[in-house]
Design an enzyme around this catalytic site. Sequence first.
Site, PDB file in Angstrom:
ATOM      1  N   TYR A 129     -10.901  -4.073   3.521  1.00  0.00           N
ATOM      2  CA  TYR A 129      -9.962  -3.706   4.572  1.00  0.00           C
ATOM      3  C   TYR A 129     -10.763  -3.480   5.851  1.00  0.00           C
ATOM      4  O   TYR A 129     -11.526  -2.531   5.947  1.00  0.00           O
ATOM      5  CB  TYR A 129      -9.230  -2.436   4.143  1.00  0.00           C
ATOM      6  CG  TYR A 129      -8.085  -1.965   5.021  1.00  0.00           C
ATOM      7  CD1 TYR A 129      -8.045  -2.199   6.399  1.00  0.00           C
ATOM      8  CD2 TYR A 129      -7.042  -1.236   4.466  1.00  0.00           C
ATOM      9  CE1 TYR A 129      -7.006  -1.748   7.182  1.00  0.00           C
ATOM     10  CE2 TYR A 129      -5.991  -0.763   5.247  1.00  0.00           C
ATOM     11  CZ  TYR A 129      -5.980  -1.022   6.604  1.00  0.00           C
ATOM     12  OH  TYR A 129      -4.951  -0.557   7.376  1.00  0.00           O
ATOM     13  N   ASP A 133      -5.480   9.267   9.228  1.00  0.00           N
ATOM     14  CA  ASP A 133      -4.164   8.866   9.705  1.00  0.00           C
ATOM     15  C   ASP A 133      -3.827   9.453  11.064  1.00  0.00           C
ATOM     16  O   ASP A 133      -4.136  10.609  11.355  1.00  0.00           O
ATOM     17  CB  ASP A 133      -3.092   9.291   8.700  1.00  0.00           C
ATOM     18  CG  ASP A 133      -3.191   8.518   7.400  1.00  0.00           C
ATOM     19  OD1 ASP A 133      -3.063   7.291   7.461  1.00  0.00           O
ATOM     20  OD2 ASP A 133      -3.414   9.138   6.349  1.00  0.00           O
ATOM     21  N   GLU A 149       0.855  -1.184   0.000  1.00  0.00           N
ATOM     22  CA  GLU A 149       0.000   0.000   0.000  1.00  0.00           C
ATOM     23  C   GLU A 149       0.889   1.232   0.000  1.00  0.00           C
ATOM     24  O   GLU A 149       1.744   1.382   0.883  1.00  0.00           O
ATOM     25  CB  GLU A 149      -0.879   0.042   1.256  1.00  0.00           C
ATOM     26  CG  GLU A 149      -2.112  -0.809   1.202  1.00  0.00           C
ATOM     27  CD  GLU A 149      -3.020  -0.537   2.391  1.00  0.00           C
ATOM     28  OE1 GLU A 149      -4.162  -0.999   2.343  1.00  0.00           O
ATOM     29  OE2 GLU A 149      -2.591   0.109   3.364  1.00  0.00           O
TER      30      GLU A 149
END
Length: 266
Positions: A174, A60, A49
């Site tokens: 995911y 993040d 990734e």
Amino acid sequence: MDRIASAFARARSENRAAFVAYLCAGDPDLETSVAACRAVIEAGTDVLELGVPFSDPLADGLTNQLAAQRALASGMTGVKVFELVRRIREFSQVPLVFYTYYNLIFANGVDAYVKAAKDAGVDGILTLDLPPEESGEVAAACAKHGVKTVFIVAPTTPEARMAIIGKAATGFIYYVSREGVTGVRSEVASNVPEAVAKIKAHTALPVVVGFGISKREHVKEIAAYADGVVVGSALVNCIKDNLMERAKIAPTLKARASDLVAGLGR
């Protein structure tokens, strides 16, 4: 069979989970980033990734935010991210998945961006802030150019919505094992086996698990029931901790990734 499907098929044939490594493209600079990608691939990464540096990476945590800042400060641009992909393709056919945000795609024209990504050698795109209900244009461009889509399931995702996400994804799912943002954690979330089982009831695609996985013991635990294990911040920290001696970044990354990969077997 495309590169992503082949990678997961190979892992299944070897009775193990796939190792999905995350690095921010261009962190801390383009040349070091090329070496870093080579290092984790040589350590046994099945899917890489690549975080596309962005000024507002809302999904993040601090580790990956700072990685994006370092990349941007070094002069990374969208064009240079594609250059990095082409450089990787000179020595590896490992599947490459962009970990990105919708504005970066939209601002460049959705179809043009996806085509450029495919031409460079990208296999899939995970657009973190794009819900499947609003992903029609990206999905159409990806289908047109042969790029797989990846979507996220969170601990708060209702099971009824998992079916929508399962239909929208074409590469893999995911599962974000914790609420909040990316980052290293001391323990694996306790509800992961049940969550993976629920997701698998709605898709035949591989299900990978990430967020907080940082040790070989974590990898081994997740590998027992997931198709893939995602490690990001623990690898990005290898870059952060060696910024003053950048020649140490690649060997440190390779050693850390190799240790994590050792936990993949079932």
